[in-house]
Design a protein around this motif. Structure first.
Motif, PDB file in Angstrom:
ATOM      1  N   GLN A  12       0.791  -1.220   0.000  1.00  0.00           N
ATOM      2  CA  GLN A  12       0.000   0.000   0.000  1.00  0.00           C
ATOM      3  C   GLN A  12       0.828   1.278   0.000  1.00  0.00           C
ATOM      4  OE1 GLN A  12      -2.868  -0.114   3.149  1.00  0.00           O
ATOM      5  NE2 GLN A  12      -3.832  -1.956   2.375  1.00  0.00           N
ATOM      6  N   GLU A  13       2.103   1.209   0.280  1.00  0.00           N
ATOM      7  CA  GLU A  13       2.909   2.436   0.377  1.00  0.00           C
ATOM      8  C   GLU A  13       3.153   3.079  -0.980  1.00  0.00           C
ATOM      9  OE1 GLU A  13       3.398   3.793   3.160  1.00  0.00           O
ATOM     10  OE2 GLU A  13       3.273   2.176   4.601  1.00  0.00           O
ATOM     11  N   ILE A  14       3.426   2.278  -1.995  1.00  0.00           N
ATOM     12  CA  ILE A  14       3.684   2.762  -3.351  1.00  0.00           C
ATOM     13  C   ILE A  14       2.691   2.070  -4.281  1.00  0.00           C
ATOM     14  CG2 ILE A  14       5.369   2.961  -5.213  1.00  0.00           C
ATOM     15  CD1 ILE A  14       6.300   4.512  -2.762  1.00  0.00           C
ATOM     16  N   PRO A  15       1.779   2.810  -4.899  1.00  0.00           N
ATOM     17  CA  PRO A  15       0.771   2.185  -5.767  1.00  0.00           C
ATOM     18  C   PRO A  15       1.391   1.348  -6.883  1.00  0.00           C
ATOM     19  CG  PRO A  15       0.194   4.461  -5.326  1.00  0.00           C
ATOM     20  CD  PRO A  15       1.581   4.254  -4.786  1.00  0.00           C
ATOM     21  N   ASP A  16       0.816   0.176  -7.081  1.00  0.00           N
ATOM     22  CA  ASP A  16       1.184  -0.750  -8.157  1.00  0.00           C
ATOM     23  C   ASP A  16       2.561  -1.385  -7.982  1.00  0.00           C
ATOM     24  OD1 ASP A  16      -1.269  -0.081  -9.417  1.00  0.00           O
ATOM     25  OD2 ASP A  16      -0.303   1.627 -10.393  1.00  0.00           O
ATOM     26  N   GLU A  17       3.145  -1.283  -6.796  1.00  0.00           N
ATOM     27  CA  GLU A  17       4.463  -1.851  -6.553  1.00  0.00           C
ATOM     28  C   GLU A  17       4.429  -2.783  -5.342  1.00  0.00           C
ATOM     29  OE1 GLU A  17       6.837  -1.310  -8.724  1.00  0.00           O
ATOM     30  OE2 GLU A  17       5.867   0.366  -9.745  1.00  0.00           O
ATOM     31  N   VAL A  18       5.243  -3.825  -5.400  1.00  0.00           N
ATOM     32  CA  VAL A  18       5.507  -4.681  -4.246  1.00  0.00           C
ATOM     33  C   VAL A  18       6.792  -4.119  -3.646  1.00  0.00           C
ATOM     34  CG1 VAL A  18       5.992  -7.013  -3.422  1.00  0.00           C
ATOM     35  CG2 VAL A  18       4.453  -6.663  -5.386  1.00  0.00           C
ATOM     36  N   THR A  19       6.661  -3.493  -2.492  1.00  0.00           N
ATOM     37  CA  THR A  19       7.710  -2.638  -1.958  1.00  0.00           C
ATOM     38  C   THR A  19       8.354  -3.201  -0.712  1.00  0.00           C
ATOM     39  OG1 THR A  19       6.549  -0.712  -2.837  1.00  0.00           O
ATOM     40  CG2 THR A  19       8.171  -0.293  -1.110  1.00  0.00           C
ATOM     41  N   LEU A  20       9.686  -3.193  -0.711  1.00  0.00           N
ATOM     42  CA  LEU A  20      10.417  -3.435   0.523  1.00  0.00           C
ATOM     43  C   LEU A  20      10.501  -2.092   1.233  1.00  0.00           C
ATOM     44  CD1 LEU A  20      12.058  -5.308   2.391  1.00  0.00           C
ATOM     45  CD2 LEU A  20      14.107  -4.499   1.182  1.00  0.00           C
ATOM     46  N   SER A  21       9.788  -1.985   2.330  1.00  0.00           N
ATOM     47  CA  SER A  21       9.734  -0.758   3.122  1.00  0.00           C
ATOM     48  C   SER A  21      10.822  -0.834   4.188  1.00  0.00           C
ATOM     49  CB  SER A  21       8.351  -0.658   3.759  1.00  0.00           C
ATOM     50  OG  SER A  21       8.273   0.408   4.645  1.00  0.00           O
ATOM     51  N   VAL A  22      11.699   0.183   4.214  1.00  0.00           N
ATOM     52  CA  VAL A  22      12.832   0.202   5.129  1.00  0.00           C
ATOM     53  C   VAL A  22      12.618   1.330   6.134  1.00  0.00           C
ATOM     54  CG1 VAL A  22      15.335   0.415   5.320  1.00  0.00           C
ATOM     55  CG2 VAL A  22      14.322  -0.594   3.240  1.00  0.00           C
ATOM     56  N   ASN A  23      12.371   0.982   7.386  1.00  0.00           N
ATOM     57  CA  ASN A  23      12.104   1.969   8.428  1.00  0.00           C
ATOM     58  C   ASN A  23      13.410   2.471   9.029  1.00  0.00           C
ATOM     59  OD1 ASN A  23       9.246   2.066   8.375  1.00  0.00           O
ATOM     60  ND2 ASN A  23       9.224   0.036   9.301  1.00  0.00           N
ATOM     61  N   ILE A  24      13.703   3.752   8.788  1.00  0.00           N
ATOM     62  CA  ILE A  24      14.947   4.376   9.213  1.00  0.00           C
ATOM     63  C   ILE A  24      14.714   5.144  10.515  1.00  0.00           C
ATOM     64  CG2 ILE A  24      16.724   6.045   8.554  1.00  0.00           C
ATOM     65  CD1 ILE A  24      16.112   5.286   5.629  1.00  0.00           C
ATOM     66  N   SER A  25      15.663   5.016  11.431  1.00  0.00           N
ATOM     67  CA  SER A  25      15.529   5.662  12.742  1.00  0.00           C
ATOM     68  C   SER A  25      16.155   7.052  12.747  1.00  0.00           C
ATOM     69  CB  SER A  25      16.169   4.787  13.820  1.00  0.00           C
ATOM     70  OG  SER A  25      17.568   4.720  13.648  1.00  0.00           O
ATOM     71  N   ASN A  26      16.128   7.673  13.933  1.00  0.00           N
ATOM     72  CA  ASN A  26      16.688   9.005  14.189  1.00  0.00           C
ATOM     73  C   ASN A  26      15.905  10.098  13.451  1.00  0.00           C
ATOM     74  OD1 ASN A  26      18.445  10.710  15.537  1.00  0.00           O
ATOM     75  ND2 ASN A  26      19.968  10.667  13.911  1.00  0.00           N
ATOM     76  N   CYS A  27      14.589   9.977  13.461  1.00  0.00           N
ATOM     77  CA  CYS A  27      13.741  10.959  12.775  1.00  0.00           C
ATOM     78  C   CYS A  27      13.777  12.299  13.511  1.00  0.00           C
ATOM     79  CB  CYS A  27      12.309  10.468  12.685  1.00  0.00           C
ATOM     80  SG  CYS A  27      11.226  11.650  11.853  1.00  0.00           S
ATOM     81  N   PRO A  28      14.185  13.358  12.831  1.00  0.00           N
ATOM     82  CA  PRO A  28      14.229  14.666  13.470  1.00  0.00           C
ATOM     83  C   PRO A  28      12.886  15.398  13.434  1.00  0.00           C
ATOM     84  CG  PRO A  28      15.108  14.855  11.269  1.00  0.00           C
ATOM     85  CD  PRO A  28      14.780  13.394  11.485  1.00  0.00           C
ATOM     86  N   ILE A  29      11.931  14.898  12.678  1.00  0.00           N
ATOM     87  CA  ILE A  29      10.647  15.591  12.493  1.00  0.00           C
ATOM     88  C   ILE A  29       9.764  15.446  13.739  1.00  0.00           C
ATOM     89  CG2 ILE A  29       8.661  15.919  10.975  1.00  0.00           C
ATOM     90  CD1 ILE A  29      11.321  16.355   9.520  1.00  0.00           C
ATOM     91  N   LYS A  30       9.656  14.218  14.249  1.00  0.00           N
ATOM     92  CA  LYS A  30       8.895  13.910  15.471  1.00  0.00           C
ATOM     93  C   LYS A  30       7.464  14.475  15.437  1.00  0.00           C
ATOM     94  CE  LYS A  30      12.950  13.461  18.470  1.00  0.00           C
ATOM     95  NZ  LYS A  30      13.995  13.404  17.502  1.00  0.00           N
ATOM     96  N   CYS A  31       6.735  14.084  14.410  1.00  0.00           N
ATOM     97  CA  CYS A  31       5.353  14.557  14.247  1.00  0.00           C
ATOM     98  C   CYS A  31       4.478  14.106  15.412  1.00  0.00           C
ATOM     99  CB  CYS A  31       4.752  14.005  12.957  1.00  0.00           C
ATOM    100  SG  CYS A  31       5.669  14.383  11.460  1.00  0.00           S
ATOM    101  N   PRO A  32       3.724  15.015  16.026  1.00  0.00           N
ATOM    102  CA  PRO A  32       2.761  14.605  17.055  1.00  0.00           C
ATOM    103  C   PRO A  32       1.751  13.627  16.439  1.00  0.00           C
ATOM    104  CG  PRO A  32       3.061  16.979  17.064  1.00  0.00           C
ATOM    105  CD  PRO A  32       3.749  16.463  15.831  1.00  0.00           C
ATOM    106  N   GLY A  33       1.503  12.518  17.122  1.00  0.00           N
ATOM    107  CA  GLY A  33       0.564  11.522  16.628  1.00  0.00           C
ATOM    108  C   GLY A  33       1.193  10.513  15.682  1.00  0.00           C
ATOM    109  N   CYS A  34       2.495  10.558  15.517  1.00  0.00           N
ATOM    110  CA  CYS A  34       3.212   9.636  14.630  1.00  0.00           C
ATOM    111  C   CYS A  34       2.941   8.191  15.042  1.00  0.00           C
ATOM    112  CB  CYS A  34       4.710   9.930  14.693  1.00  0.00           C
ATOM    113  SG  CYS A  34       5.737   8.749  13.785  1.00  0.00           S
ATOM    114  N   HIS A  35       2.643   7.331  14.059  1.00  0.00           N
ATOM    115  CA  HIS A  35       2.404   5.922  14.369  1.00  0.00           C
ATOM    116  C   HIS A  35       3.705   5.135  14.510  1.00  0.00           C
ATOM    117  CE1 HIS A  35       3.392   4.623  10.299  1.00  0.00           C
ATOM    118  NE2 HIS A  35       2.554   5.511   9.827  1.00  0.00           N
TER     119      HIS A  35
END
Length: 155
Positions: A12-35
């Motif tokens: 579901q992340e990229i339409p029409d693609e079978v995607t290897l999703s790589v979750n990278i740490s050290n996010c500087p954005i820190k959005c409130p409500g981030c899942h």
């Protein structure tokens, strides 16, 4: 040093693609409500070209795309890895989900096939909501990027 925490094969992340999703740490954005607030910490395994080679060897044609989820603390590292993937594995498309409102000037758009921009704003919702501030762009034949966010919206 760019680090990843986990990966998953997603549809579901990229339409029409079978995607290897790589979750990278050290996010500087820190959005409130981030899942994925666990990605705010600088944790995980170093993300290198050798790791990408291992995944490509293991997954082969089971995937069509590799997408970096985060990496905003080191955009030039994400860019280098995207360039590497395009050069060594041209059969894969490359995506990047960035929480920034605009693409870093340290990044070359041509190294990506898909780019998502925008922080998560709870009141506006994610890509599935028509009110979202986030946008997913796809590279088209002439090298420009087209907004395809509407592909996430139910009709």
């Amino acid at each position: 040093m760019l680090r990843y925490v986990n990966t998953g094969i997603v549809f579901q992340e990229i339409p029409d693609e079978v995607t290897l999703s790589v979750n990278i740490s050290n996010c500087p954005i820190k959005c409130p409500g981030c899942h994925s607030s666990y990605l705010w910490k600088n944790i995980g395994t170093e993300l290198t070209t050798e790791v990408l080679d291992e995944w490509a060897e293991k997954l082969g044609t089971d995937i069509t795309c590799i997408s970096f989820m985060g990496g905003d603390s080191e955009p030039e590292a994400v860019d280098r890895l995207a360039q590497y993937l395009h050069q060594k594995y041209p059969e894969y498309k490359v995506g990047w989900y960035s929480g920034r409102q605009e693409l870093s000037d340290k990044v070359k758009k041509e190294n990506f096939d898909f780019i998502k921009l925008g922080p998560y704003i709870r009141q506006r919702g994610g890509l599935k909501e028509k009110t979202t501030n986030q946008r997913l762009y796809k590279k088209v034949a002439d090298g420009s990027f087209q907004d395809i966010t509407f592909r996430f919206w139910k009709k």
